[in-house]
Design a protein around this motif. Structure first.
Motif, short mmCIF file in Angstrom:
data_model
loop_
_atom_site.label_atom_id
_atom_site.label_comp_id
_atom_site.label_asym_id
_atom_site.label_seq_id
_atom_site.Cartn_x
_atom_site.Cartn_y
_atom_site.Cartn_z
N LYS A 109 0.83 -1.21 0.00
CA LYS A 109 0.00 0.00 0.00
C LYS A 109 0.86 1.25 0.00
N LEU A 110 1.98 1.21 0.71
CA LEU A 110 2.86 2.37 0.75
C LEU A 110 3.46 2.65 -0.63
N ALA A 111 3.78 1.59 -1.36
CA ALA A 111 4.37 1.76 -2.68
C ALA A 111 3.38 2.36 -3.68
N THR A 112 2.09 2.09 -3.49
CA THR A 112 1.10 2.56 -4.46
C THR A 112 0.44 3.87 -4.05
N HIS A 113 0.20 4.03 -2.74
CA HIS A 113 -0.54 5.21 -2.28
C HIS A 113 0.33 6.23 -1.56
N GLN A 114 1.51 5.85 -1.13
CA GLN A 114 2.48 6.73 -0.49
C GLN A 114 1.88 7.48 0.70
N VAL A 115 1.78 8.81 0.63
CA VAL A 115 1.42 9.60 1.80
C VAL A 115 0.01 9.30 2.29
N SER A 116 -0.93 9.06 1.38
CA SER A 116 -2.32 8.86 1.78
C SER A 116 -2.49 7.65 2.68
N VAL A 117 -1.59 6.66 2.56
CA VAL A 117 -1.72 5.47 3.39
C VAL A 117 -1.42 5.79 4.84
N LEU A 118 -0.65 6.84 5.11
CA LEU A 118 -0.39 7.25 6.48
C LEU A 118 -1.66 7.75 7.16
N VAL A 119 -2.48 8.48 6.42
CA VAL A 119 -3.73 8.99 6.97
C VAL A 119 -4.65 7.83 7.32
N LEU A 120 -4.78 6.88 6.42
CA LEU A 120 -5.64 5.73 6.67
C LEU A 120 -5.10 4.86 7.80
N SER A 121 -3.79 4.77 7.91
CA SER A 121 -3.21 3.92 8.95
C SER A 121 -3.55 4.44 10.34
N ARG A 122 -3.69 5.73 10.49
CA ARG A 122 -4.05 6.32 11.78
C ARG A 122 -5.53 6.07 12.11
N LEU A 123 -6.36 5.98 11.09
CA LEU A 123 -7.79 5.81 11.31
C LEU A 123 -8.18 4.35 11.48
N VAL A 124 -7.41 3.45 10.87
CA VAL A 124 -7.71 2.03 10.99
C VAL A 124 -7.09 1.50 12.28
N PRO A 125 -7.87 0.85 13.14
CA PRO A 125 -7.30 0.31 14.39
C PRO A 125 -6.15 -0.65 14.12
N ALA A 126 -5.07 -0.49 14.85
CA ALA A 126 -3.87 -1.32 14.73
C ALA A 126 -3.22 -1.20 13.34
N GLY A 127 -3.50 -0.11 12.65
CA GLY A 127 -2.90 0.05 11.32
C GLY A 127 -1.69 0.96 11.31
N ARG A 128 -1.45 1.69 12.40
CA ARG A 128 -0.37 2.67 12.43
C ARG A 128 1.01 2.02 12.43
#
Length: 217
Positions: A109-128
């Motif tokens: 996901k980091l390779a395809t979405h880069q910065v936006s995946v950081l935002v989602l990782s904070r919102l998804v439980p245990a995704g950070r």
């Protein structure tokens, strides 16, 4: 119940509450065992019942800044482990909290979405933590990580504050709203783990496919 609903004066709540909120959220971001979402929601409930029009804004700003500071500190400590030949206990702690399959998903996901995946990782439980570890292993510079983490922390603080506002608006007493907000955040945090366990159990059972295969054979 009445005694539980009695709170100190607002000046006392603010003098103690904001520093406590900052320390707990920063600590929870640095050491991922403190339920920071529940803390922010509880603080939002108390702020919702205060007369100060800026109470909720202060909770939002303090929570977002503390989360960002904790993330940056943890990422910096992880970077030291990546650059060191012997690693570090902070990097080892992050690696110990992430399974190989979740790390692989985060890296993809980091390779395809880069910065936006950081935002989602904070919102998804245990995704950070998986996404942070993927950034560390991909050697994402600290400055670029911070640029992506700023909107992530803002969105995270806003989300859990809204949960607190909802709990505060549904009940007349602050302690009732706190209980509701904590219960909701615990439910949200535990849902993904429960879903993965259910899926894993379902895959582990002998499926109908093997039976249908024998019938076709």
């Amino acid at each position: 119940m009445r005694a539980a609903g009695d709170l100190p004066p607002e000046s006392t709540q603010q003098a103690v509450g904001y520093p406590s909120l900052f320390l707990l959220v920063a600590l929870g971001s640095l050491v991922p065992v403190v339920p920071t979402g529940a803390i922010v929601s509880s603080a939002a409930v108390v702020a919702f019942h205060q007369t100060s029009p800026l109470a909720l804004l202060f909770v939002f700003l303090v929570a977002a800044f503390a989360a960002l500071l904790g993330d940056v500190a943890l990422y910096w400590l992880g970077q030291r482990g990546v650059r060191s030949k012997n690693g570090s206990r902070w990097l080892a702690a992050l690696e110990g909290r992430v399974t190989p399959d979740r790390l692989a998903q985060a890296q993809e996901k980091l390779a395809t979405h880069q910065v936006s995946v950081l935002v989602l990782s904070r919102l998804v439980p245990a995704g950070r933590i998986p996404v942070m570890l993927a950034c560390l292993l991909s050697q994402v510079p600290l400055r670029r990580f911070v640029r992506g983490d700023v909107p992530a922390c803002l969105a995270w603080a806003a989300t859990y504050q809204l949960i607190g506002i909802l709990g505060g608006s549904l009940f007349p007493e602050p302690w009732q709203g706190v209980v509701a907000a904590v219960a909701l955040t615990v439910l949200i945090s535990g849902a993904p783990a429960l879903w993965r366990r259910v899926r894993g159990t379902g895959r582990g059972k002998p499926g109908a496919g093997s039976r249908s295969g024998s019938e076709h054979a």
